[in-house]
Design an enzyme around this catalytic site. Structure first.
Site: not given
Length: 136
Positions: A45, A48, A94, A97, A117
């Site tokens: 991510c 984070c 995510c 976060c 995707c």
């Protein structure tokens, strides 16, 4: 549910990264820096650094965004119903976060049959051989 990253992060994000991760936007197809990445490593991510996808699960779906057939762990991502744009989709965020990543569709390869995707602008990549980090 996890919260969005600290406000101070907003200053570090580019306009497209902010649009994608914080406003559930989408980058233009075939524009992402990580779309054609073939290196071995981990996709994280951008907001984070949560590990999200392993390079071994990435495949070329031809859709214009990086595609994966499964997340790195069961709780790496969370799923939300998305009925925007007059269609039903499953949004992927995510798991740590809550940053928007993209969507998952039931038309991927085996072993899962799923196609995650994901916007490059929501990801960073760490090369397992060199440790080099690339920001999408």
């Amino acid at each position: 549910m996890a919260k969005h990253p600290e406000v101070s992060l907003y200053k570090e994000l580019t306009d497209i990264q902010r649009h994608v991760t914080q406003n559930a936007g989408t980058e233009p197809p075939f524009s992402g820096k990580l779309l054609h990445n073939k290196k071995s490593g981990v996709y994280h991510c951008l907001c984070c650094e949560q590990p999200l996808f392993m390079s071994g699960t990435k495949f070329d779906s031809g859709c214009g965004w990086p595609s994966f057939y499964q997340p790195a762990t069961h709780d790496a991502v969370q799923y939300l119903d998305d009925d925007s744009h007059n269609m039903h989709r499953i949004e992927v965020r995510c798991g740590h976060c809550n940053a928007h990543l993209g969507h998952v569709f039931p038309d991927g390869p085996q072993p899962t049959g799923e196609r995650f995707c994901i916007n490059s602008a929501a990801l960073s990549f760490t090369d397992e051989n060199t440790g080099e980090k690339t920001v999408g």
